[in-house]
Design an enzyme around this catalytic site. Structure first.
Site, PDB file in Angstrom:
ATOM      1  N   SER A   1     -15.389   9.393 -21.582  1.00  0.00           N
ATOM      2  CA  SER A   1     -13.953   9.439 -21.900  1.00  0.00           C
ATOM      3  C   SER A   1     -13.579  10.781 -22.518  1.00  0.00           C
ATOM      4  CB  SER A   1     -13.593   8.324 -22.880  1.00  0.00           C
ATOM      5  OG  SER A   1     -13.772   7.067 -22.276  1.00  0.00           O
TER       6      SER A   1
ATOM      7  N   SER B   1     -23.508   6.676 -20.960  1.00  0.00           N
ATOM      8  CA  SER B   1     -23.663   5.970 -19.683  1.00  0.00           C
ATOM      9  C   SER B   1     -23.993   6.932 -18.543  1.00  0.00           C
ATOM     10  CB  SER B   1     -22.371   5.228 -19.319  1.00  0.00           C
ATOM     11  OG  SER B   1     -21.996   4.365 -20.358  1.00  0.00           O
TER      12      SER B   1
ATOM     13  N   GLN C   1     -18.614  11.142 -25.738  1.00  0.00           N
ATOM     14  CA  GLN C   1     -19.847  10.352 -25.893  1.00  0.00           C
ATOM     15  C   GLN C   1     -20.562  10.288 -24.545  1.00  0.00           C
ATOM     16  OE1 GLN C   1     -18.827   6.321 -26.610  1.00  0.00           O
ATOM     17  NE2 GLN C   1     -20.895   5.614 -27.004  1.00  0.00           N
ATOM     18  N   GLY C   2     -21.670  11.008 -24.414  1.00  0.00           N
ATOM     19  CA  GLY C   2     -22.408  11.042 -23.154  1.00  0.00           C
ATOM     20  C   GLY C   2     -23.581  10.082 -23.168  1.00  0.00           C
TER      21      GLY C   2
ATOM     22  N   GLU D   1     -18.317   1.580 -32.452  1.00  0.00           N
ATOM     23  CA  GLU D   1     -17.537   1.501 -31.211  1.00  0.00           C
ATOM     24  C   GLU D   1     -17.103   0.062 -30.917  1.00  0.00           C
ATOM     25  OE1 GLU D   1     -19.659   3.023 -27.814  1.00  0.00           O
ATOM     26  OE2 GLU D   1     -17.870   2.984 -26.538  1.00  0.00           O
TER      27      GLU D   1
ATOM     28  N   GLU E   1     -20.191  -9.886 -21.293  1.00  0.00           N
ATOM     29  CA  GLU E   1     -21.404 -10.696 -21.090  1.00  0.00           C
ATOM     30  C   GLU E   1     -22.528 -10.220 -22.015  1.00  0.00           C
ATOM     31  OE1 GLU E   1     -19.697  -9.186 -18.650  1.00  0.00           O
ATOM     32  OE2 GLU E   1     -18.795 -10.890 -17.599  1.00  0.00           O
TER      33      GLU E   1
HETATM   34  C1  LIG Z   1     -12.417   2.646 -20.157  1.00  0.00           C
HETATM   35  C2  LIG Z   1     -13.878   2.942 -20.290  1.00  0.00           C
HETATM   36  C3  LIG Z   1     -14.303   4.014 -21.063  1.00  0.00           C
HETATM   37  C4  LIG Z   1     -15.657   4.312 -21.178  1.00  0.00           C
HETATM   38  N1  LIG Z   1     -16.025   5.408 -21.917  1.00  0.00           N
HETATM   39  C5  LIG Z   1     -17.334   5.742 -22.021  1.00  0.00           C
HETATM   40  C6  LIG Z   1     -17.734   6.907 -22.738  1.00  0.00           C
HETATM   41  O1  LIG Z   1     -16.907   7.626 -23.300  1.00  0.00           O
HETATM   42  N2  LIG Z   1     -19.043   7.215 -22.774  1.00  0.00           N
HETATM   43  C7  LIG Z   1     -20.000   6.451 -22.181  1.00  0.00           C
HETATM   44  O2  LIG Z   1     -21.180   6.769 -22.286  1.00  0.00           O
HETATM   45  N3  LIG Z   1     -19.659   5.340 -21.462  1.00  0.00           N
HETATM   46  C8  LIG Z   1     -18.347   4.979 -21.370  1.00  0.00           C
HETATM   47  N4  LIG Z   1     -17.975   3.851 -20.646  1.00  0.00           N
HETATM   48  C9  LIG Z   1     -19.002   3.118 -19.897  1.00  0.00           C
HETATM   49  C10 LIG Z   1     -19.343   1.761 -20.484  1.00  0.00           C
HETATM   50  O3  LIG Z   1     -20.103   1.903 -21.656  1.00  0.00           O
HETATM   51  C11 LIG Z   1     -20.094   0.993 -19.395  1.00  0.00           C
HETATM   52  O4  LIG Z   1     -19.188   0.786 -18.322  1.00  0.00           O
HETATM   53  C12 LIG Z   1     -20.620  -0.342 -19.876  1.00  0.00           C
HETATM   54  O5  LIG Z   1     -21.638  -0.157 -20.817  1.00  0.00           O
HETATM   55  C13 LIG Z   1     -21.156  -1.195 -18.707  1.00  0.00           C
HETATM   56  O6  LIG Z   1     -22.073  -0.482 -17.958  1.00  0.00           O
HETATM   57  P1  LIG Z   1     -21.905  -0.377 -16.364  1.00  0.00           P
HETATM   58  O7  LIG Z   1     -20.520   0.074 -16.070  1.00  0.00           O
HETATM   59  O8  LIG Z   1     -23.027   0.465 -15.856  1.00  0.00           O
HETATM   60  O9  LIG Z   1     -22.042  -1.845 -15.818  1.00  0.00           O
HETATM   61  P2  LIG Z   1     -23.418  -2.670 -15.551  1.00  0.00           P
HETATM   62  O10 LIG Z   1     -24.317  -2.510 -16.740  1.00  0.00           O
HETATM   63  O11 LIG Z   1     -23.946  -2.268 -14.218  1.00  0.00           O
HETATM   64  O12 LIG Z   1     -22.887  -4.162 -15.521  1.00  0.00           O
HETATM   65  C14 LIG Z   1     -22.313  -4.739 -14.327  1.00  0.00           C
HETATM   66  C15 LIG Z   1     -22.069  -6.209 -14.608  1.00  0.00           C
HETATM   67  O13 LIG Z   1     -23.324  -6.866 -14.871  1.00  0.00           O
HETATM   68  C16 LIG Z   1     -23.256  -7.546 -16.118  1.00  0.00           C
HETATM   69  N5  LIG Z   1     -24.544  -7.465 -16.801  1.00  0.00           N
HETATM   70  C17 LIG Z   1     -25.336  -6.374 -16.952  1.00  0.00           C
HETATM   71  N6  LIG Z   1     -26.442  -6.703 -17.660  1.00  0.00           N
HETATM   72  C18 LIG Z   1     -26.335  -8.013 -17.987  1.00  0.00           C
HETATM   73  C19 LIG Z   1     -27.137  -8.924 -18.729  1.00  0.00           C
HETATM   74  N7  LIG Z   1     -28.300  -8.548 -19.279  1.00  0.00           N
HETATM   75  N8  LIG Z   1     -26.712 -10.198 -18.852  1.00  0.00           N
HETATM   76  C20 LIG Z   1     -25.526 -10.612 -18.305  1.00  0.00           C
HETATM   77  N9  LIG Z   1     -24.712  -9.784 -17.585  1.00  0.00           N
HETATM   78  C21 LIG Z   1     -25.124  -8.511 -17.435  1.00  0.00           C
HETATM   79  C22 LIG Z   1     -22.193  -6.819 -16.923  1.00  0.00           C
HETATM   80  O14 LIG Z   1     -21.650  -7.655 -17.932  1.00  0.00           O
HETATM   81  C23 LIG Z   1     -21.190  -6.450 -15.843  1.00  0.00           C
HETATM   82  O15 LIG Z   1     -20.329  -7.537 -15.591  1.00  0.00           O
HETATM   83  C24 LIG Z   1     -16.626   3.530 -20.507  1.00  0.00           C
HETATM   84  C25 LIG Z   1     -16.196   2.443 -19.735  1.00  0.00           C
HETATM   85  C26 LIG Z   1     -14.851   2.153 -19.609  1.00  0.00           C
HETATM   86  C27 LIG Z   1     -14.429   0.998 -18.755  1.00  0.00           C
END
Ligand SMILES: Cc1cc2nc3c(=O)[nH]c(=O)nc-3n(C[C@H](O)[C@H](O)[C@H](O)COP(=O)(O)OP(=O)(O)OC[C@H]3O[C@@H](n4cnc5c(N)ncnc54)[C@H](O)[C@@H]3O)c2cc1C
Length: 377
Positions: free
Chosen positions: A160, A126, A123-124, A244, A361
């Site tokens: 992933s 993020s 899944q591409g 998901e 969150e």
């Molecule tokens: C084990 C694992 C597997 C994953 N696999 C995939 C995958 O296969 N494909 C894929 O595309 N992605 C994948 N992801 C990515 C995942 O979808 C993102 O990590 C997630 O959506 C959060 O985005 P971010 O890491 O950019 O954090 P950010 O969006 O930068 O968030 C950082 C912090 O800010 C908080 N925050 C952000 N916006 C708000 C808001 N509006 N209100 C309150 N708090 C807020 C968040 O809750 C978090 O605590 C994976 C992540 C993990 C940990």
């Protein structure tokens, strides 16, 4: 025979009888590559025997029947630890929405490859600057003049199992800066062996390097691989994320129960002091399972999954972290983070439960705004 098997209770009994006769015990290889090989082996066996095709539409290579049937297969397989929950969950995350948006020919060609374990998909979504704020993604797909194809440039992250995958459901931006974000996103079903794609696994603190950075440098993708129409990508994401955040966890819940049972085995005899912790953990797991069961039934009744699945996701993350916090508190030594065993790996991975599939969150924001109508955060 097939019609009988569309009844969930009959199906489960027959599947259990088949599992009793067919030994799919994993080899003693705890590497991620070993897990992926075992997953492919199990999927192949289930597909060849028919079990892996029930609950999937016949026009895409399945044997039909309610979605409940595929949930039962996941529960029986992952609950017995014949396959790991992570790779298994990708089927439920990706396949239903791929079937809905791909052309009928593409779905019929590709789904059997995934269900039979011949292929893994990823899944591409993020990107380094776009996680919670997914609509801000910048990977671009530009239609090539005079050719029926798109040229893709950009970077994905946290993808992933990309290093084991053959295909990727990829979100891109196809419109100019004036188009509102939600109408500018287009999805493609991309072959990961296309020239210009570089996949780099990332190291994780728990030692299982399951996710990757994926780079796209002038990657040519045929227009026939578009999922839906230009600009449908946001709606595709809104349709996929509820899977998901809910049904993909049914098999993971069975796995968590198996770990709860294992924990009981390891801490039994510690006396009454453990009762409260174990009781609260059981309650969290049971609440999650009840909610997840209701979601499976809503899907079976033909309802569309939506923002209400954020409740499932919050409950999953809470129950998973509760279970491993309890393991940390009760296992002898009190150093789960440092010990070199499965509990350490799982404890550390459980920290990700409040991040993947949308952070805790953000799920609470969705519940507040879209379900409780409490206004903007
Ligand atoms: C084990 C694992 C597997 C994953 N696999 C995939 C995958 O296969 N494909 C894929 O595309 N992605 C994948 N992801 C990515 C995942 O979808 C993102 O990590 C997630 O959506 C959060 O985005 P971010 O890491 O950019 O954090 P950010 O969006 O930068 O968030 C950082 C912090 O800010 C908080 N925050 C952000 N916006 C708000 C808001 N509006 N209100 C309150 N708090 C807020 C968040 O809750 C978090 O605590 C994976 C992540 C993990 C940990």
């Amino acid at each position: 025979m097939t019609a009988d098997l569309h009844d969930p209770a009959t199906f489960r009994t027959a599947l259990r009888a088949w599992l009793a006769k067919n030994d799919l015990t994993p080899p003693d290889d705890h590497s991620l590559a070993g897990h992926m090989r075992q997953f492919a082996r199990v999927m192949r066996a289930l597909y060849d025997a028919g079990w892996g095709r029930y609950g999937w539409p016949e026009h895409a290579g399945g044997l039909g029947g309610p979605n409940m049937l595929r949930a039962i297969v996941g529960e029986e397989i992952v609950g017995r630890r014949l396959a790991e929950p992570g790779p298994y969950s990708m089927i439920e995350v990706l396949a239903p929405t791929m079937i809905d948006y791909a052309t009928a020919e593409l779905a019929a060609e590709m789904l059997p490859k995934m269900l039979s374990g011949e292929e893994q998909w990823c899944q591409g979504f993020s990107e380094p600057g776009s996680g919670s704020d997914l609509a801000s993604l910048t990977t671009r797909a530009v239609r090539q003049e005079g050719a029926d194809r798109y040229i893709i440039n950009g970077q994905k992250v946290w993808t992933s199992f990309a290093q084991f995958s053959h295909r990727c459901i990829l979100l891109t931006r196809t419109s100019d800066a004036d188009t509102p974000n939600h109408q500018a996103i287009t999805a493609f079903f991309v072959d990961l062996d296309t020239p210009g794609i570089t996949i780099r696994p990332l190291h994780t603190m728990h030692g299982v390097d399951e996710f990757c950075e994926v780079y796209f440098d002038n990657v040519a993708v045929d227009a026939s691989r578009m999922l839906g129409a230009p600009g449908d990508g946001w709606q595709l994401a809104m349709d996929l994320l509820p899977y998901e955040r809910s049904t993909c966890f049914w098999q993971r819940i069975a796995y968590l129960y198996s770990r709860f049972d294992a924990l009981i085995g390891e801490v039994a005899g510690q006396g009454e002091s453990i009762d409260t912790d174990m009781g609260e953990t059981f309650l969290a797991l049971h609440t999650l399972r009840c909610r997840s069961r209701a979601t499976q039934h809503r899907l079976a009744d033909g309802q569309k999954l939506g923002p209400d699945t954020s409740i499932d996701k919050v409950l999953l993350a809470g129950a998973e972290q509760r279970l491993y916090d309890t393991a940390r508190d009760l296992l002898p030594g009190g150093t789960i983070e440092l010990d070199g065993n499965d509990w350490r790996t799982e404890y550390l991975y459980s920290r990700a439960a409040t991040i993947y599939g949308g952070t805790a969150e953000v799920q609470r924001n969705i519940i507040a705004r879209r379900l409780l109508e409490l206004g903007k955060e």
